[in-house]
Design an enzyme around this catalytic site. Structure first.
Site, short mmCIF file in Angstrom:
data_model
loop_
_atom_site.label_atom_id
_atom_site.label_comp_id
_atom_site.label_asym_id
_atom_site.label_seq_id
_atom_site.Cartn_x
_atom_site.Cartn_y
_atom_site.Cartn_z
CG ASP A 192 1.27 7.12 -12.81
OD1 ASP A 192 0.18 7.67 -13.06
OD2 ASP A 192 1.89 6.44 -13.64
CG ASP A 224 -1.81 1.17 1.31
OD1 ASP A 224 -1.36 2.24 1.77
OD2 ASP A 224 -2.97 1.04 0.90
N GLY A 225 0.70 2.12 -1.00
CA GLY A 225 1.55 3.28 -1.12
C GLY A 225 1.44 4.24 0.04
#
Length: 263
Positions: A144, A125-126
């Site tokens: 992005d 998970d970013g």
């Protein structure tokens, strides 16, 4: 020609992730469950940036030196990662992609190289990755992570943008891929401007409606257009991207006069 279609129901998501890979005229494309193209690659030139928005990401080089450490949130077909790996040899890039399946497709069908001393691809998970970076700092964070429904809520909050700011070096930049016709576009820009105290510029891509928002840790001393044009000429010769167009397009969305860009 459609090469493949695969589905996966991700945890904590209401919708299925459907990955399509198509190929026509020597160009291979990645789609996430719709006709929208997430990534595109020339098979005979896999490191070239075909999509305009991906080239705009490197408009940051008009203002800053190439990053020593860069974090990319959202991998797609790996176009940005491949370009960094090929053309920015002093940059160490960490990519965080939520779905292992996307990483697999990027490596098997879009020629993303294996991890090495300059490239690390993490499945995760970013947002959680940024929050858990502890004392580590990077020079550039590129987000992005746009989908058909916009940016996932954990990646589009003031708290998250603030966390990104705290992970940047003193000369760092947060770059965010946005969609200009998204009803939340102005909201995203306002949040970024608030967190970065107005040090925000937007670079519109000359393809569809993508806009790259750059939020800087430091002001850029309101650079003169003449100086930006001189630097664009040098960068264009070095990297082959349309930096002169980037300079012209910055005047479309940002405060300026005939001599300077205000940032």
């Amino acid at each position: 020609m459609m090469l493949s279609r695969t589905r996966r129901r991700p945890r904590n998501f209401d919708d299925e992730l459907m990955i399509d890979v198509s190929e026509e005229g020597g160009v291979r494309k990645l789609h996430f469950g719709s006709d929208d193209t997430q990534s595109a690659m020339k098979i005979n030139a896999p490191n070239e940036l075909l999509l305009a928005y991906s080239r705009c990401v490197f408009g940051s080089l008009l203002f800053l030196e190439p990053p020593q450490k860069m974090l990319l949130i959202g991998l797609g077909g790996g176009s940005i990662a491949k370009w960094v790996h090929e053309y920015l040899p002093t940059t160490h890039l960490t990519c965080v992609e939520l779905f292992q399946q996307v990483v697999n497709v990027a490596r098997s069908m879009f020629f993303l190289p294996p991890d090495d001393e300059r490239l690390q691809v993490i499945t995760g998970d970013g947002a959680a990755h940024v929050y858990n970076m502890a004392d580590e700092s990077v020079d550039m964070i590129m987000m992005d992570a746009y989908s058909a429904t916009g940016i996932a809520a954990p990646l589009a909050s003031t708290d998250f943008f603030t966390a990104c700011k705290h992970k940047l070096t003193d000369d760092g930049v947060l770059a965010v891929n946005l969609w200009s016709i998204d009803r939340r576009f102005e909201q995203y820009c306002a949040q970024l401007s608030e967190v970065f105290e107005g040090r925000l510029i937007c670079l519109p891509a000359r393809q569809k409606g993508n806009v790259i928002a750059f939020a800087f840790m430091r002001g850029q001393n309101n650079p003169q257009w003449e100086r930006l044009a001189d630097k664009a000429k040098k960068l264009e010769a070095e990297y082959g991207l349309e930096f002169n167009e980037f300079v012209s397009d910055l005047a479309r969305m940002n405060p300026h006069n005939d001599r300077r860009l205000f940032i």
